[in-house]
Design a protein around this motif. Structure first.
Motif, PDB file in Angstrom:
ATOM      1  N   PHE A 237       4.218   5.136   1.147  1.00 50.48           N
ATOM      2  CA  PHE A 237       3.153   4.167   0.883  1.00 50.48           C
ATOM      3  C   PHE A 237       3.715   3.033   0.028  1.00 50.48           C
ATOM      4  N   ALA A 238       3.338   1.791   0.345  1.00 52.11           N
ATOM      5  CA  ALA A 238       3.785   0.626  -0.411  1.00 52.11           C
ATOM      6  C   ALA A 238       2.595  -0.267  -0.739  1.00 52.11           C
ATOM      7  N   GLY A 239       2.435  -0.590  -2.014  1.00 49.01           N
ATOM      8  CA  GLY A 239       1.405  -1.529  -2.440  1.00 49.01           C
ATOM      9  C   GLY A 239       1.922  -2.950  -2.352  1.00 49.01           C
ATOM     10  N   THR A 240       1.215  -3.796  -1.614  1.00 49.47           N
ATOM     11  CA  THR A 240       1.663  -5.166  -1.362  1.00 49.47           C
ATOM     12  C   THR A 240       0.545  -6.155  -1.682  1.00 49.47           C
ATOM     13  N   GLN A 241       0.810  -7.409  -1.395  1.00 52.03           N
ATOM     14  CA  GLN A 241      -0.181  -8.451  -1.646  1.00 52.03           C
ATOM     15  C   GLN A 241      -1.372  -8.337  -0.706  1.00 52.03           C
ATOM     16  N   GLU A 242      -1.189  -7.696   0.424  1.00 52.03           N
ATOM     17  CA  GLU A 242      -2.262  -7.628   1.418  1.00 52.03           C
ATOM     18  C   GLU A 242      -2.846  -6.231   1.577  1.00 52.03           C
ATOM     19  N   GLY A 243      -2.517  -5.308   0.665  1.00 55.24           N
ATOM     20  CA  GLY A 243      -3.052  -3.961   0.764  1.00 55.24           C
ATOM     21  C   GLY A 243      -1.965  -2.918   0.698  1.00 55.24           C
ATOM     22  N   ILE A 244      -2.174  -1.783   1.391  1.00 57.02           N
ATOM     23  CA  ILE A 244      -1.234  -0.665   1.360  1.00 57.02           C
ATOM     24  C   ILE A 244      -0.662  -0.455   2.759  1.00 57.02           C
ATOM     25  N   LEU A 245       0.647  -0.477   2.849  1.00 52.91           N
ATOM     26  CA  LEU A 245       1.327  -0.208   4.115  1.00 52.91           C
ATOM     27  C   LEU A 245       1.888   1.212   4.099  1.00 52.91           C
ATOM     28  N   ILE A 246       1.896   1.852   5.280  1.00 55.67           N
ATOM     29  CA  ILE A 246       2.359   3.233   5.394  1.00 55.67           C
ATOM     30  C   ILE A 246       3.406   3.332   6.489  1.00 55.67           C
ATOM     31  N   TRP A 247       4.525   4.009   6.165  1.00 52.85           N
ATOM     32  CA  TRP A 247       5.545   4.347   7.158  1.00 52.85           C
ATOM     33  C   TRP A 247       5.656   5.871   7.244  1.00 52.85           C
ATOM     34  N   LYS A 248       5.986   6.360   8.422  1.00 50.57           N
ATOM     35  CA  LYS A 248       6.168   7.790   8.644  1.00 50.57           C
ATOM     36  C   LYS A 248       7.624   8.060   9.012  1.00 50.57           C
ATOM     37  N   PHE A 249       8.177   9.089   8.399  1.00 47.14           N
ATOM     38  CA  PHE A 249       9.588   9.408   8.660  1.00 47.14           C
ATOM     39  C   PHE A 249       9.730  10.157   9.978  1.00 47.14           C
ATOM     40  N   ASN A 250      10.646   9.675  10.810  1.00 48.20           N
ATOM     41  CA  ASN A 250      10.950  10.306  12.089  1.00 48.20           C
ATOM     42  C   ASN A 250      12.263  11.063  11.933  1.00 48.20           C
TER      43      ASN A 250
END
Length: 395
Positions: A237-250
């Motif tokens: 999870f990353a907090g940014t200027q436009e909200g929270i982005l999520i990446w999933k590990f493959n």
């Protein structure tokens, strides 16, 4: 007041006192700044005349008018104790000069540079900390701007430091020497380590490395600076200027893939933490949002802070949040599953960051970085202060 022969007005002439050289009181002694030894001028207050001569001093008390006006003093000048002894007679002439020097909670800049001439008599601290149990191990210099991220991976002998100067420095924890400098191409907004992974947030990107050498990735997607990150299971999870982005590990491709984004805050998200199967986010909009990690839905919005929510700490079933509103809130989960404030700790300045550790007796200790360049340490759960650590600039 008379000149010292060089055109500088340095000494006071006392009315009714013989004007010979030895009857002049040192101006620098009065200001607690005389460093001459021996000094040709008096380092003591002469007896004041009485009667008409005393009235000429301007206040009828024997106190020179200018000194009374400058200091707001209307009574008798202080007298030194007959038991007071000073071989060089070089002590300060201000009121209360015979008292023990009380240290202020501020580090002496001259001591920092190694040239304070007052020694133990300096009223400023000659130490980077105040309290028991502190021991400075090293001072790592090299970054040209604010250090904005520090990671010490478990089981490694390397320390990683990111900075607003757009570089990442690698330090050997055994020697204390910098072993590498990496140019990131953007200011470091945050850094976290998770096992063998290192994540560095910069404007518009997240830099990722595995075991800090073998694999280097760049996660695209953020717009603007990345202010906070947290890992839960296989999600980043990353907090940014436009909200929270999520990446999933493959695990098959050994990469992180975009998974989702969480919207709800009206301003940038600057703090994140995971606890009790929930994600907590703090924002410049003064609110805290609680997200379910099962369905990634917002289940509660907390609005008790009235300024930026800067940082979180999860401790023993409690959520601690700090803000620029000068408070630390302690939250507890009620029977209906919602969070409520159970205690509020007030500070004189805004609180920037919270961290926790245990002391040698395994007692929990809360570390609070404040915007007065102090780190305050408290025992939990009592919040009794046990010391301070100081810095020259913003922490």
């Amino acid at each position: 007041m008379d000149s010292d022969g060089g055109g500088n007005r340095r000494v006071y002439k006392r009315p009714g006192i013989d004007s010979s050289k030895n009857q002049k009181v040192c101006f620098h002694w009065r200001a607690c700044k005389c460093t001459r030894f021996p000094c040709p001028f008096l380092h003591s207050e002469p007896a004041y005349p009485s009667g008409s001569a005393a009235s000429a001093t301007g206040n009828g008390s024997g106190t020179p008018k200018r000194f009374a006006d400058d200091c707001g003093f209307s009574g008798q000048l202080p007298r030194r104790s007959p038991n007071f002894k000073n071989k060089h007679n070089n002590s300060c002439g201000r009121m209360g000069a015979n008292k023990v020097v009380r240290k202020t909670e501020k580090v002496c800049n001259f001591w920092v540079r190694g040239n304070c001439s007052y020694g133990d008599k300096c009223k400023l601290l000659h130490s980077w900390s105040l309290g028991e149990g502190f021991n400075m191990l090293n001072h790592l210099d090299g970054h040209q701007k604010l250090v904005s991220g520090i990671v010490l991976p478990a089981g490694m002998d390397k320390l990683f430091m990111g900075s607003k100067d757009e570089t990442l420095r690698v330090w050997d924890t055994n020697s204390g020497q910098c072993t590498g400098v990496i140019n990131l191409g953007g200011e470091v907004g945050c850094m976290i380590g998770e096992g063998p992974w290192l994540f560095v947030g910069i404007p518009n990107d997240v830099k990722v490395s595995f075991r800090h050498i073998s694999i280097k990735l760049t996660l695209s997607g953020p717009a603007g600076q990345v202010y906070a990150m947290v890992v839960f299971n296989d999600l980043l999870f990353a907090g940014t200027q436009e909200g929270i982005l999520i990446w999933k590990f493959n695990a098959v491709t050994n990469t992180f893939e975009p998974a989702a984004s969480l919207k709800g805050h009206t301003l940038p998200v600057v703090s994140l933490i995971v606890g009790a199967n929930r994600l907590y986010s703090g924002s410049l909009d003064h609110s805290i949002k609680v997200w379910s990690l099962e369905n990634l839905q917002c289940i509660q919005t907390l609005t008790e802070h009235n300024d930026v929510v800067m940082s979180f700490l999860w401790w023993d079933k409690f959520l601690l949040s700090c803000s620029l509103d000068k408070t630390i809130n302690v939250w507890v989960t009620t029977e209906n599953g919602n969070l409520e404030v159970t205690y509020t700790h007030n500070e004189e300045n805004g609180v920037l960051n919270l961290r926790g550790m245990t002391d040698l007796e395994s007692k929990p200790v809360l570390l609070c970085a404040c915007n007065d360049s102090y780190v305050r340490l408290f025992d939990l759960p009592s919040f009794s202060e046990r010391g301070k650590i100081f810095a020259k600039q913003e922490i």
